[in-house]
Design a protein around this motif. Structure first.
Motif, short mmCIF file in Angstrom:
data_model
loop_
_atom_site.label_atom_id
_atom_site.label_comp_id
_atom_site.label_asym_id
_atom_site.label_seq_id
_atom_site.Cartn_x
_atom_site.Cartn_y
_atom_site.Cartn_z
N ASN A 190 -4.38 -1.71 -4.47
CA ASN A 190 -3.60 -1.92 -3.26
C ASN A 190 -4.15 -1.15 -2.06
O ASN A 190 -3.46 -0.97 -1.08
N SER A 191 -5.37 -0.70 -2.17
CA SER A 191 -5.98 0.02 -1.05
C SER A 191 -7.20 -0.75 -0.58
O SER A 191 -7.67 -1.65 -1.27
N PRO A 192 -7.69 -0.42 0.60
CA PRO A 192 -8.88 -1.11 1.11
C PRO A 192 -10.11 -0.90 0.22
O PRO A 192 -11.08 -1.62 0.35
N PRO A 200 1.11 7.95 -2.80
CA PRO A 200 2.00 9.11 -2.95
C PRO A 200 3.01 9.22 -1.80
O PRO A 200 3.97 9.95 -1.93
N GLN A 208 0.83 -1.19 0.00
CA GLN A 208 0.00 0.00 0.00
C GLN A 208 0.87 1.25 0.00
O GLN A 208 0.60 2.23 -0.70
N VAL A 218 -4.18 10.64 -7.80
CA VAL A 218 -2.84 10.11 -8.04
C VAL A 218 -1.78 10.96 -7.34
O VAL A 218 -0.82 10.45 -6.78
N ALA A 219 -2.01 12.27 -7.33
CA ALA A 219 -1.01 13.15 -6.71
C ALA A 219 -1.08 13.15 -5.19
O ALA A 219 -0.05 13.24 -4.52
N LEU A 220 -2.28 13.04 -4.64
CA LEU A 220 -2.44 13.25 -3.19
C LEU A 220 -3.02 12.06 -2.44
O LEU A 220 -3.11 12.10 -1.21
N GLY A 221 -3.42 11.03 -3.14
CA GLY A 221 -4.06 9.89 -2.47
C GLY A 221 -5.55 10.10 -2.31
O GLY A 221 -6.05 11.22 -2.43
N GLN A 245 6.38 -0.64 -14.86
CA GLN A 245 7.06 0.21 -13.89
C GLN A 245 8.46 0.56 -14.36
O GLN A 245 8.91 1.70 -14.23
N GLY A 302 5.38 -5.18 -13.62
CA GLY A 302 6.79 -4.90 -13.39
C GLY A 302 7.44 -4.23 -14.57
O GLY A 302 8.13 -3.22 -14.42
N LEU A 303 7.19 -4.76 -15.75
CA LEU A 303 7.78 -4.17 -16.94
C LEU A 303 7.32 -2.74 -17.11
O LEU A 303 8.10 -1.85 -17.42
N THR A 311 13.52 -5.59 -11.35
CA THR A 311 12.08 -5.32 -11.43
C THR A 311 11.31 -6.59 -11.74
O THR A 311 10.27 -6.87 -11.14
N SER A 348 1.52 -9.75 -13.00
CA SER A 348 2.57 -9.09 -12.21
C SER A 348 3.77 -8.78 -13.10
O SER A 348 4.44 -7.76 -12.94
N HIS A 349 4.00 -9.65 -14.05
CA HIS A 349 5.07 -9.44 -15.02
C HIS A 349 4.82 -8.17 -15.82
O HIS A 349 5.70 -7.31 -15.95
N ASN A 388 2.56 1.95 -3.40
CA ASN A 388 1.62 2.38 -4.43
C ASN A 388 0.85 3.64 -4.06
O ASN A 388 -0.16 3.95 -4.67
N GLN A 391 -3.49 0.98 -9.94
CA GLN A 391 -2.57 0.33 -9.01
C GLN A 391 -2.88 0.72 -7.58
O GLN A 391 -2.98 -0.11 -6.69
N GLN A 392 -3.04 2.03 -7.38
CA GLN A 392 -3.33 2.54 -6.05
C GLN A 392 -4.65 1.97 -5.54
O GLN A 392 -4.76 1.59 -4.37
N THR A 413 -1.80 -14.72 -12.65
CA THR A 413 -1.09 -13.88 -11.68
C THR A 413 0.33 -13.59 -12.14
O THR A 413 0.79 -12.45 -12.07
N SER A 442 8.58 -8.12 -9.08
CA SER A 442 7.16 -8.21 -9.41
C SER A 442 6.72 -9.68 -9.43
O SER A 442 5.60 -10.02 -9.06
#
Lengths: 188, 188
Positions: free
Chosen positions: B105-107, A107, A102, B16-19, B158, B155-156, A147, B151-152, A105, B101-102, B147, A151
């Motif tokens: 990975n968040s609740p 800010p 978390q 994206v900038a601030l959550g 990123q 990763g790429l 990377t 994830s591959h 991913n 992504q965010q 999966t 991942s």
DNA sequence: CGGCGGGTTGACTAAATAGTCGGCAAATTT
DNA sequence: AAATTTGCCGACTATTTAGTCAACCCGCCG
């Protein structure tokens, strides 16, 4: 006793359940069984708390991996040792792992010192470079390989976490998956 | 005009900038050039906005991948088409990708309907099952393969995002990486 | 004893935030 | 042209939140 630790534990639990901003500092203090002011005594701001929790987890994870992944004789064995260690840590510390994910991913990861990160990664990169020099793995950019590996680790961990397997089966799967990964990067 | 769209655009940028919780609805409305009440006219709650943004992005991405990844003659070519399409989409829509992504990975991802997800994944799983039946790829659990692939891809992406490459070089790298991935799962 | 100081407390505040609501203006319908 | 609907506005509020602070507790030293 050791209120700092209690605060970190409470914060971890709540952040994972409710998100960073979804968790008020007051609730963290309550969950930790600590007064509101005590939290701010140890962590002057909420950002400090989040960052403090991250570094705490990072340190514990790195320590575990370093202990359990002693350099072996062959390059492949060394790599496998590290791969297994970090995967087992993640499986034994699901909440911590989820928090890390978390954090990365969000800010908040911008609060991290870029130099610091690179310094921590250096030994790993050096190892990969040596593997390339010795023509054991393919001559790809090391950060690229890194990377792909991380991942990959992350994906496998997610898979293992969302399905419940027996320990034996889990171990088997992890070991097999390393072989897949190895096939991917080894020099032919 | 089309205030709903403007709101979604502003929300994407700010989230994206601030959550998620770091971004007040008032700021979103301001950035969108829209009155506060208008935002709540289209999205009764903030959660609705977050979820609405997610589905909007998901729909646009799926549409793109379906258009640009027509089924080819061979299994491998079909797979490569899908792989390339989703990667190119991510590269052309970095902010959207980062948001996804965010979100995952968040609740907040708990707000998603599990059945819905499985339904969307089914065609892909069916394809993989066929590949296994025809002995083209290794007989591994399809959700496991999935999966590993995603994830591959992640990763790429990123890696490509954090380094600036020329278009040609990027294309080369993506294509090469698919071959690595393919080596990993193909039946020998 | 008396006073010192770090750890701890919890009531408090200033600011921010999600969501409301009464009303307006321009379409659309009658 | 009147009536109705629809999208839209922005001032407003009830609540929540991060962070403050004066006081307190208690072990320790002179």
């Amino acid at each position: 006793m050791d209120k700092r630790k209690k605060i970190l534990e409470a914060a971890l639990k709540l952040f994972v359940a409710l998100g960073f901003h979804g968790t008020p500092t007051s609730k963290i203090a309550q969950e930790a069984g600590v007064a509101n002011g005590t939290l701010f005594h140890y962590f002057p701001t909420k950002d400090d708390l989040i960052l403090g929790l991250y570094t705490d987890i990072k340190i514990r994870m790195t320590a575990f991996v370093n202990e359990n992944a002693k350099p072996e004789d062959t390059f492949k064995a060394t790599m496998k040792g590290q791969y297994l260690a970090s995967l087992y840590w993640a499986l034994d510390h699901k909440t911590e792992f989820s928090f890390k994910q978390q954090f990365h991913n969000s800010p908040f990861h911008l609060l991290l010192n870029q130099e610091e990160i690179e310094k921590q990664l250096k030994p790993h990169f050096d190892m990969l470079r040596k593997g390339i020099e010795d023509k054991i793995i393919k001559p790809l950019p090391v950060d690229y390989i890194h990377t792909l590996i991380s991942s990959h680790t992350f994906g496998l961990n997610q898979y293992l976490t969302s399905n419940e397997f027996s320990t034996v089966k889990q171990h088997q799967l992890i070991s097999d998956t390393f072989e897949l990964l190895w096939d991917m990067i080894k020099e032919n």
